[in-house]
Design an enzyme around this catalytic site. Sequence first.
Site, PDB file in Angstrom:
ATOM      1  N   CYS A   1       0.815  -1.216   0.000  1.00 58.04           N
ATOM      2  CA  CYS A   1       0.000   0.000   0.000  1.00 58.04           C
ATOM      3  C   CYS A   1       0.850   1.269   0.000  1.00 58.04           C
ATOM      4  O   CYS A   1       0.511   2.254  -0.632  1.00 58.04           O
ATOM      5  CB  CYS A   1      -0.909   0.040   1.220  1.00 58.04           C
TER       6      CYS A   1
ATOM      7  N   CYS B   1       8.986   6.004  34.442  1.00 63.26           N
ATOM      8  CA  CYS B   1       8.924   7.245  35.228  1.00 63.26           C
ATOM      9  C   CYS B   1       7.875   7.107  36.332  1.00 63.26           C
ATOM     10  O   CYS B   1       8.124   7.455  37.479  1.00 63.26           O
ATOM     11  CB  CYS B   1       8.541   8.427  34.342  1.00 63.26           C
TER      12      CYS B   1
END
Lengths: 282, 107, 171
Positions: free
Chosen positions: A100, A243
């Site tokens: 594609c 984090c």
Amino acid sequence: MTPISGIKMMKKMIKLTVGVLLLAGFSTSAVLAADGKSEAVKPAAEFGLDEIWSGYHFAKKETQALQDDDFDNPGNLWLEEGAALWSKVDGDAKKSCQSCHNDASKSMKGVATRYPVYYAPRKKLINIEQRINLCRTEQMKAKPWKWKSKQLLAMAVYVNNQSKGMPVNIRITAENKPFWEKGKAFYYKRRGQLDMSCAHCHEKYYGKHIRSNVLSQGHINGFPTYRLKWQKPGSVHRRFKGCNKQVRAKPYGLGSDEYNNLELYVKWRGNGLPVETPAVRN
Amino acid sequence: MAKPRIKVPKMAKVGEIVEIKSMISHKMESGRRKDKKTGKVIPRKIINALKVTFNGKLVFSASLHPSVSANPYFAFDFKVPGSGDMVFEWTEDGGKVITAKKSLKAA
Amino acid sequence: MKLSGIATVFCSFVGLAGLMIQPALAGDKDKMMMLVKYEISDGPAIKAINKSLTGKPGDPKKGEDLMANRKKGNCFACHMISSLAAKAKDNPKKYADMGEIGPPLDGVAGRYTEGELRMMLVDSHKVFPDTIMPSFYRNTGFTRIKGKFKGKTVLKAQEVEDILSLLKTFK
């Protein structure tokens, strides 16, 4: 000279250079284009930072050198893998990405500068990893790749890398604004037992040492980033989880809406920084 | 998954000193990690040796141990004796050998 | 919000209320820790907790270990203390690379009273609302706290006193 004063001195030197070049008749953008990742970018919108620095700027010299050399950069192993997967046929539709999208260097150019994007069928944001898997399930009729799989990381590195050097350019529109707002609220919200927000480390104290680590501004222009700690590239969401865990908070899932909203907001904060994928950090 | 990458200049002068680089993608499972779910030790699987030959003659070798990080990288200087083939051989635990070859033309 | 006077008392009632909302928790060990009651008064510069949390004197040696311990006080992550940094050449893992996020603690006992220092250790947010510094002796008011830390404080009451006993010597 401590590393921190080194950074400050570098900042001064860069400011000086920019100033001199301006006097000589160059425009700032021309200067930034030369090597954007090691120079400050002026934020286009008002928020908590006066100047924007890539994480590259806060990395050790040795780590920077590792990123800069195409052979030495271990993230390029994933880049090569991604390039090979691009044309590999998979799934019941007997298609590859290439079927594609043809030449990725053309069709994927700039994609990393604008993702995550609003995806109308789901009425929410999707990031590049999710876009890749949507293509797999809907167009290729293939199984989606797992978040931490070699394939998804390789393809995400490959797709992001097609925009290497281009400035991040997240535009806030009526469609993505509500998600951007949620991401912003997340960014400034204290969480976990240590009760810190993203802003505490990455807005208020960037450039300073927290024990032996230097805090960066937390930009994500180099993701998926090869972390020496991980010994492989990892997604932005994986980093967010890390984090959150560090402040003793319950992380959200890889691919969660919360992290997509945060990804949009944090990416926006880094508008103007060049895409560096695959970046190398410790 | 163990994909090698090597960098050998295509052309060089006889007697010239060139830099050779190599990297192989490998997890380097140290044998000290435990599976988080089962609690069982994950068996060691590392690249334990690298041997580099030029026209069959050994020019570089290394033994690797569990503390070497993933995707081991080696670079060394090489004095070009003439044209020939440089062959890299990485040996994995279990005896599997992964090879990569590049030809160098000397003028 | 006025915070002087008697501080919030965390009793088992709060714990029970929590358990009723989240029955999944009923079986596990994450019960609300009972906190020692303390009183906040005005110090010369900021609010203060003048009375010891435990009534037992702190141990400065333990305090030093707690300040270094990355899972406990982890003070060195953000604060520099010259006298302790000097020990880095013998024990780099413990003393090297002290951070620069917070102010150096050299002479901190000259700037604040013992009660003020105790206040900052217990709940710095009550005196500096925007601070990055965690509250080391508080166990409510968190967002998305990770399961194993629920209802717990970073430091125990005696650990606060141990650290304080060392801080007091930084004159």
